[in-house]
Design a protein around this motif. Structure first.
Motif, short mmCIF file in Angstrom:
data_model
loop_
_atom_site.label_atom_id
_atom_site.label_comp_id
_atom_site.label_asym_id
_atom_site.label_seq_id
_atom_site.Cartn_x
_atom_site.Cartn_y
_atom_site.Cartn_z
N GLN A 66 3.47 2.96 5.57
CA GLN A 66 3.90 2.02 4.54
C GLN A 66 2.70 1.41 3.83
O GLN A 66 1.66 1.17 4.43
CB GLN A 66 4.76 0.92 5.16
CG GLN A 66 6.04 1.46 5.76
CD GLN A 66 6.76 0.41 6.58
OE1 GLN A 66 6.15 -0.47 7.18
NE2 GLN A 66 8.08 0.51 6.61
N LEU A 67 2.89 1.13 2.55
CA LEU A 67 1.82 0.57 1.72
C LEU A 67 1.77 -0.95 1.88
O LEU A 67 1.95 -1.72 0.94
CB LEU A 67 2.04 0.93 0.24
CG LEU A 67 2.31 2.39 -0.10
CD1 LEU A 67 2.34 2.59 -1.60
CD2 LEU A 67 1.32 3.32 0.57
N THR A 68 1.47 -1.41 3.06
CA THR A 68 1.48 -2.84 3.35
C THR A 68 0.34 -3.59 2.67
O THR A 68 0.42 -4.81 2.51
CB THR A 68 1.44 -3.10 4.87
OG1 THR A 68 0.34 -2.40 5.42
CG2 THR A 68 2.73 -2.67 5.52
N PRO A 76 0.97 -4.63 -8.43
CA PRO A 76 1.79 -4.23 -7.28
C PRO A 76 2.00 -2.72 -7.14
O PRO A 76 2.31 -2.25 -6.06
CB PRO A 76 3.13 -4.93 -7.55
CG PRO A 76 2.84 -6.01 -8.52
CD PRO A 76 1.66 -5.55 -9.33
N THR A 77 1.76 -1.97 -8.22
CA THR A 77 1.98 -0.52 -8.16
C THR A 77 0.68 0.29 -8.15
O THR A 77 0.71 1.51 -8.10
CB THR A 77 2.84 -0.05 -9.35
OG1 THR A 77 2.17 -0.42 -10.57
CG2 THR A 77 4.22 -0.68 -9.32
N ALA A 78 -0.46 -0.39 -8.17
CA ALA A 78 -1.75 0.31 -8.27
C ALA A 78 -1.99 1.24 -7.08
O ALA A 78 -2.44 2.38 -7.26
CB ALA A 78 -2.90 -0.68 -8.39
N MET A 79 -1.69 0.79 -5.88
CA MET A 79 -1.92 1.61 -4.68
C MET A 79 -1.09 2.89 -4.76
O MET A 79 -1.59 3.99 -4.53
CB MET A 79 -1.59 0.81 -3.43
CG MET A 79 -1.94 1.49 -2.13
SD MET A 79 -1.62 0.36 -0.74
CE MET A 79 -2.30 1.32 0.60
N GLU A 80 0.17 2.74 -5.10
CA GLU A 80 1.07 3.89 -5.23
C GLU A 80 0.59 4.83 -6.33
O GLU A 80 0.57 6.06 -6.15
CB GLU A 80 2.49 3.42 -5.53
CG GLU A 80 3.48 4.54 -5.71
CD GLU A 80 4.90 4.06 -5.93
OE1 GLU A 80 5.70 4.87 -6.41
OE2 GLU A 80 5.21 2.89 -5.61
N THR A 81 0.18 4.29 -7.45
CA THR A 81 -0.29 5.10 -8.58
C THR A 81 -1.51 5.93 -8.18
O THR A 81 -1.59 7.12 -8.49
CB THR A 81 -0.62 4.20 -9.79
OG1 THR A 81 0.58 3.50 -10.18
CG2 THR A 81 -1.15 5.00 -10.95
N LEU A 82 -2.45 5.31 -7.48
CA LEU A 82 -3.65 6.02 -7.03
C LEU A 82 -3.30 7.14 -6.06
O LEU A 82 -3.85 8.25 -6.15
CB LEU A 82 -4.64 5.05 -6.39
CG LEU A 82 -5.32 4.07 -7.34
CD1 LEU A 82 -5.98 2.94 -6.57
CD2 LEU A 82 -6.33 4.79 -8.23
N LEU A 83 -2.40 6.88 -5.13
CA LEU A 83 -1.99 7.91 -4.17
C LEU A 83 -1.28 9.06 -4.87
O LEU A 83 -1.56 10.23 -4.60
CB LEU A 83 -1.10 7.30 -3.08
CG LEU A 83 -1.84 6.43 -2.06
CD1 LEU A 83 -0.85 5.60 -1.25
CD2 LEU A 83 -2.71 7.29 -1.16
N LYS A 84 -0.38 8.74 -5.78
CA LYS A 84 0.35 9.79 -6.49
C LYS A 84 -0.59 10.64 -7.33
O LYS A 84 -0.39 11.86 -7.43
CB LYS A 84 1.45 9.17 -7.36
CG LYS A 84 2.64 8.71 -6.55
CD LYS A 84 3.75 8.17 -7.43
CE LYS A 84 4.99 7.89 -6.60
NZ LYS A 84 6.10 7.39 -7.43
N ASN A 92 9.65 4.07 -2.23
CA ASN A 92 9.94 2.76 -1.64
C ASN A 92 8.78 2.25 -0.77
O ASN A 92 9.01 1.81 0.36
CB ASN A 92 11.24 2.80 -0.84
CG ASN A 92 12.43 3.15 -1.70
OD1 ASN A 92 12.57 2.64 -2.81
ND2 ASN A 92 13.27 4.04 -1.21
N ASP A 93 7.57 2.36 -1.31
CA ASP A 93 6.36 1.90 -0.61
C ASP A 93 6.11 2.61 0.72
O ASP A 93 5.49 2.06 1.63
CB ASP A 93 6.39 0.38 -0.39
CG ASP A 93 6.40 -0.39 -1.68
OD1 ASP A 93 5.80 0.09 -2.66
OD2 ASP A 93 6.99 -1.48 -1.73
N GLN A 94 6.55 3.84 0.83
CA GLN A 94 6.42 4.63 2.05
C GLN A 94 5.87 6.02 1.69
O GLN A 94 6.36 6.65 0.76
CB GLN A 94 7.79 4.77 2.72
CG GLN A 94 7.86 5.70 3.90
CD GLN A 94 7.38 5.06 5.18
OE1 GLN A 94 7.63 3.88 5.40
NE2 GLN A 94 6.72 5.82 5.99
#
Length: 112
Positions: A66-68, A76-84, A92-94
């Motif tokens: 999870q992206l804790t 709030p979406t930067a971590m997800e954007t970088l991973l994608k 869903n932050d997972q």
């Protein structure tokens, strides 16, 4: 002269920089690889402070994938954007297929 905390954070940052693009690891795995025992929280503190150190903190997630740590990024979406952008699917932050993307820093035993 650097404090013990600064030296510890620098060591954590060196290890995090070794996480391959498109892979993730956990706070606990980093702590274990560095012999910090139950130091996952310390690794989390280091990641929170890492944004001026050119550290790919987005590749460090909790033990369940999870992206804790996402709330410590500029948005709030930067971590997800970088991973994608690295080919890691997130829903869903997972991390989807967490085991497939997991990188174990213990694989570097003897090198760190």
């Amino acid at each position: 002269m650097k404090s013990n905390k600064e030296n510890l954070y620098a060591t954590i940052y060196e290890l995090v920089r070794l996480i391959p693009e498109g892979r993730v690891t956990t706070y606990g795995s980093i702590a274990k690889a560095l012999g910090l025992g139950s130091g996952a929280r310390v690794v989390g503190f280091a990641m929170n402070a890492s944004h001026t150190e050119n550290v790919p903190a987005h590749r460090v997630v909790n033990r369940n994938g999870q992206l804790t740590g996402k709330h410590h990024f500029p948005t709030p979406t930067a971590m997800e954007t970088l991973l994608k952008a690295e080919g890691v699917n997130v829903e869903n932050d997972q991390i989807v297929d967490f085991e497939k993307h997991f990188w174990d820093p213990a694989s570097l035993e003897g090198e760190i």
